[in-house]
Design an enzyme around this catalytic site. Structure first.
Site, mmCIF file in Angstrom:
data_model
loop_
_atom_site.group_PDB
_atom_site.id
_atom_site.type_symbol
_atom_site.label_atom_id
_atom_site.label_comp_id
_atom_site.label_asym_id
_atom_site.label_seq_id
_atom_site.Cartn_x
_atom_site.Cartn_y
_atom_site.Cartn_z
ATOM 1 N N CYS A 177 -33.123 -29.357 0.161
ATOM 2 C CA CYS A 177 -34.736 -28.694 -0.504
ATOM 3 C C CYS A 177 -35.367 -27.861 0.285
ATOM 4 O O CYS A 177 -35.710 -28.184 1.612
ATOM 5 C CB CYS A 177 -35.558 -29.943 -1.036
ATOM 6 S SG CYS A 177 -36.698 -29.300 -1.734
ATOM 7 N N CYS B 86 -11.633 2.341 -6.398
ATOM 8 C CA CYS B 86 -12.755 1.572 -5.863
ATOM 9 C C CYS B 86 -13.040 0.710 -7.101
ATOM 10 O O CYS B 86 -13.975 -0.064 -6.774
ATOM 11 C CB CYS B 86 -13.771 2.355 -5.296
ATOM 12 S SG CYS B 86 -14.589 3.589 -6.667
ATOM 13 N N CYS C 106 -16.107 3.266 -11.527
ATOM 14 C CA CYS C 106 -16.142 3.857 -12.778
ATOM 15 C C CYS C 106 -16.133 3.030 -13.735
ATOM 16 O O CYS C 106 -16.603 2.907 -14.632
ATOM 17 C CB CYS C 106 -15.122 5.147 -12.942
ATOM 18 S SG CYS C 106 -13.516 4.669 -12.637
ATOM 19 N N CYS D 199 -19.209 7.442 -15.736
ATOM 20 C CA CYS D 199 -18.130 7.208 -14.699
ATOM 21 C C CYS D 199 -18.418 8.675 -13.892
ATOM 22 O O CYS D 199 -18.087 8.532 -12.461
ATOM 23 C CB CYS D 199 -16.999 7.185 -15.425
ATOM 24 S SG CYS D 199 -16.462 8.430 -16.404
#
Lengths: 459, 444
Positions: B157, B405, B408, B371
């Site tokens: 906590c 990568c 897009c 994109c």
């Protein structure tokens, strides 16, 4: 005035609608979005790059940016994005045929994407809810130039505002007693409510440097030669004030009138119940004015409204959306029929019209030889607007080169006369759209500014 | 008069472990439950009323909200705040509530009754007492007497309790984790689960300490220290208590990726290869649960999603998970647990010769240009913007420039419009370890 209809009963006397219903029949056709609806809708925007909606907007509003600003709850920012491209963005949000412009090209306007982003309503949301301390646009240092603008319609107002912003002094000469042009006098009442046209002009004038003189009509009490001599530049935004006539016998008979004249009265009245109503009426034409006329007559209480067009539905210039509005109001559409004879009673009042059926014969509209009659108490013509002949009658104005009826301008909105520019519906490239007129006014202002600055530098 | 009684079609017995013909039951570190969906120790498990409603809704287990020493904790008013996405969707959730604020006696009594009434469901008791053996030796027999199935040590906590030397103050110290776990195993006979705090640098250290102390399992993650938002008019964070605020514990879907990594770290750690893990952190759907299980969780704990939508969400979780399992041929939770672990590795072991490139489905493309601008401005300029003869836009991948990568594909708003297509390079698998370009390569 609707004097050609003086013999007809008023909407109240016809009694189809009680006063409350009548009032609601002319309230907002498309109610504005609530804040929450605007948030949800704004978040549907994909923030496209080089967005197709911007390409489709005649006034070059950066739509993805203003919608993103709405989604971030930056309403003033959104409004400024709209207004810097289109100072009449509030009225364009209401009257633009978005279904054939920005919303048609929205990338979400595909079945798979459900529906286009409601760009028009979002634009209205931003312009309705903006709250500026003072006018959002500031004037540049005074140039000392003074420009005359003829006509306080969308093109003239847009031009004046941009000129004022660029540091020029502007005087607008307006034939009517109120500014706004078709926004004030020509748009269906339920498309622009609550005196919006007047409020919008008040907002626009807050920039300062713009004076409007009313009751100044070119060709009547105003001459282009005078303006040409007294001002550094002149911008003509005369609109198209004359309604085309049918060219039939009986055109002056009680019961027949141009739709725009009726709409003008309808727009200005404080008492819808007092308007003359033809229980059975015919509207001739196929543009948005014809649709507006037919729909408004139905909403006033006419029981039989027939819109007649000489060609087929596909050739109508009113958009599908507009046609749907008319149909939803019970307007009957009759196509392939052209006016043949105005039917009159023994008091020479309109009792109906005889139409000649037409067909397309190798691209030519030809009567088939068959005719039919439609009984009506009134006939409204909406077959297009033309130049008010008198407006270009003085010796200087008469010299203006024309493209057909309209004024010829080059891509800099220059007429054939030096220092005289023109835009809006009165010039050839006009599409008869408010948003197009606003763009003309804005671009002409920049062209005028460029020329005036060049002249000052040369001096 | 006869009364019509019938079970609505499709309404399943909420306690049945077999759903859609698939057995969802689990045996987690010796704790049996009809399904792996448990409610985490939190406000929804504060008292019998809520817990019974949860069981009625079909939850497989419950971790009772943390018990502590007398007198009970006192909570402030205004306790939660959120990090919102578009349309007020709650992405992350923050709380400053402490452990139970009800008396130990009432909690123990209710736990005893609930366990008696719901013997088939897992009931675990969360505990947090000061860091001395006496405190634990006092409370553990009381908890054992309730008949609950196990305990979970709240060592994570992040607010309120650390100031009192408990919660994260213990969880951030491996020696204390080990010590407390050891005391619990000594004074309690049933399974001990150690709940770990993510507010550390290496989660594996805490798990290793728990194992050394004799833990039967770990659960993770507890909440992450957070400030979700600032009221810019009053210059105070939320939740606002009077004119002030404090950091809270962050949970909800936003923390799921962090939690999954931590679960995977422990599952992959050779020092804790078989330590059972109860996965916690942003689990809102059956798919989230399946992902945690694939990374090594043997049960999952849910809180925020239930707090936002009610206990009914478990119905779809069970239904969706069981249908997916049936489709994949997994006949038990065990059957796909840890299935993704062998494929989860260190960066240096990845195949440097692998090549994938983007492919745009022109029929699905809506021409938004996202994109294009993403690649053009921030990646490798591998998307060409073309204009068709009719004026339509067309975006095409410049294959020789694409590094694969995924950007897009990520920014594209249309499902499956952009796909990443692995390329046949003809080159063998080559890890960076052995790559000649690596100055520190391991000679093969």
């Amino acid at each position: 005035m609707t004097s050609p209809l003086n013999h007809l009963p008023s909407a109240k006397e016809v009694g189809t609608y009680d006063p409350d219903t009548l009032a609601s029949n002319f309230s907002d056709l498309h109610p504005p979005l609530t804040h929450r609806q605007a948030m949800i809708e704004s978040q549907r925007c994909l923030y496209c790059f080089d967005a197709p909606c911007v390409e489709a907007c005649p006034s070059d509003i950066d739509i993805p940016s203003f919608i993103r600003q709405i989604s971030e709850n930056n309403i003033n920012g959104a409004a400024e994005t709209i207004l810097e491209a289109n100072i009449l963005g509030g009225s364009c949000a209401r009257v633009c045929p978005t279904e054939i412009l920005c919303e048609r090209s929205c990338v979400r306007n595909h079945d798979a994407e459900c529906q286009p982003v409601l760009i028009g309503l979002l634009q209205r949301h931003a312009t309705d809810h903006m709250q500026f301390d003072g006018h959002p646009f500031k004037r540049a240092t005074s140039t000392g130039s003074h420009v005359a603008v003829v006509g306080a319609g969308p093109a003239g107002l847009s031009c004046a505002h941009r000129l004022a912003m660029l540091g020029h002094q502007v005087t607008i000469f307006e034939a009517e007693q109120k500014p706004g042009g078709l926004n004030e006098y020509g748009i269906a009442r339920y498309k622009m409510t609550d005196d919006f046209a007047r409020k919008e002009v008040e907002f626009l004038l807050e920039i300062g440097g713009i004076e409007i003189q009313y009751g100044q009509r070119l060709g009547a009490n105003l001459e282009l030669a005078t303006l040409h001599n007294q001002y550094d530049s002149v911008f003509l935004s005369l609109g198209l004030g004359a309604s085309r006539a049918l060219g039939l016998t009986g055109e002056q008979a009680p019961g027949l009138m141009p739709a725009v004249d009726y709409i003008k009265v309808l727009r200005q009245t404080d008492d819808l119940g007092s308007l003359a109503v033809a229980k059975r009426c015919i509207v001739i034409g196929a543009g948005n004015t014809a649709i507006d006329m037919a729909t408004q007559m139905a909403r006033l209480g006419a029981t039989e409204v027939t819109l007649v067009y000489r060609r087929g539905v596909e050739a109508m210039s009113a958009t599908d959306h507009e046609q749907e509005i008319a149909k939803a109001n019970g307007v009957r559409m009759v196509t392939w029929a052209q006016p043949d004879e105005i039917l009159l009673d023994d008091q020479v009042r309109v009792t109906g019209m005889r139409f000649a059926k037409t067909h397309d014969q190798a691209g030519r509209l030809t009567p088939t030889g068959e005719t039919f009659e439609i009984a009506a108490d009134a006939v409204f013509t909406a077959i297009g607007q033309g130049f008010e002949g008198a407006s270009l009658s003085d010796t200087t104005a008469a010299e203006l080169a024309r493209d057909g009826e309209r004024i010829h301008v080059n891509e800099m909105f220059q007429t054939s006369l030096p220092n005289v520019y023109a835009g809006g519906d009165c010039v050839k490239p006009g599409q008869d759209l408010t948003v197009q007129a606003v763009q003309h006014g804005k671009l002409a202002a920049h062209a005028i500014h460029q020329a005036l600055v060049a002249k000052q530098e040369a001096a | 008069m006869n009364t019509l009684t019938f079970t609505p079609p499709g309404k399943k017995d909420s306690g049945d472990s077999v759903v859609n013909g698939v057995d969802l039951s689990v045996n987690f570190a010796g704790i049996k439950a009809p399904n792996p969906f448990w409610l985490a120790s939190a406000p929804p498990t504060d008292k019998a009323y809520n817990v019974v409603r949860a069981y009625e809704a079909g939850w497989g287990g419950v971790v009772w909200k943390t018990l502590g020493e007398e007198p009970p904790a006192v909570n402030v008013s205004s306790r939660y705040s959120a990090h919102y996405g578009k349309n007020r969707e709650v992405i992350g959730f923050n709380n400053i509530e402490l452990i139970t604020d009800r008396s130990l006696e009432i909690n123990l009594k209710e736990i005893t009754q609930v366990k008696k009434d719901w013997p088939d469901r897992a009931l675990i008791v969360s505990i947090m007492v000061p860091c001395n053996e006496e405190a634990w030796a006092y409370i553990l027999p009381l908890v054992e007497a309730t008949g609950a199935d196990g305990i979970e040590l709240n060592l994570g906590c992040p607010h309120g309790m650390p100031e009192r030397g408990m919660g994260a103050a213990v969880g951030q110290n491996p020696d204390l984790i080990e010590k407390v776990t050891y005391w619990c195993k000594k004074h309690y006979s049933k399974p001990v689960i150690v709940k770990l705090t993510p507010n550390i640098t290496d989660i594996r250290v805490g798990a290793q300490a728990a194992l050394r102390g004799g833990a039967d399992a770990v659960s993770l993650i507890n909440t992450i220290n957070s400030i979700t938002s600032i009221d810019l008019d009053n210059m105070v964070a939320k939740p606002t208590v009077g004119h002030q605020s404090t950091h809270g514990g962050y949970c909800g879907s936003a923390v799921k990726p962090i939690a999954m990594n931590m679960v995977a770290e422990i599952a992959r750690d050779p020092a804790t290869p078989t330590l059972p893990i109860s996965g916690i952190g942003g689990i809102s759907t059956w798919r989230d649960a399946a992902e945690f299980i694939a990374l090594g969780a043997g049960s999952v704990q849910v809180c925020t999603a239930a707090m936002l939508n009610g206990f009914r969400i478990v119905e779809e979780m069970k239904d969706g998970l069981s249908r997916w399992m049936a489709e994949k041929g997994y006949d038990s939770i065990e059957a796909f647990s840890r299935k993704a672990i062998p494929q989860t590795t260190d960066w240096k072991h990845l195949d440097i010769n692998f090549k994938t490139i983007a492919k745009i489905d022109q029929d699905l493309c809506i021409e938004c240009g996202r994109c294009y601008i993403a690649c053009e401005d921030t990646s490798h300029q591998s998307i060409a913007k073309l204009t068709e003869q009719d004026g339509a836009r067309r975006y095409e991948v410049i294959e020789e420039e694409c590094v694969g990568c995924n950007l897009c594909q990520i920014t594209c708003p249309v499902d499956n419009c952009i796909t990443m297509v692995p390329q046949e390079t003809g080159q063998p698998f080559l890890a960076w370890d052995n790559d000649p370009r690596n100055p520190f390569r391991v000679a093969s």
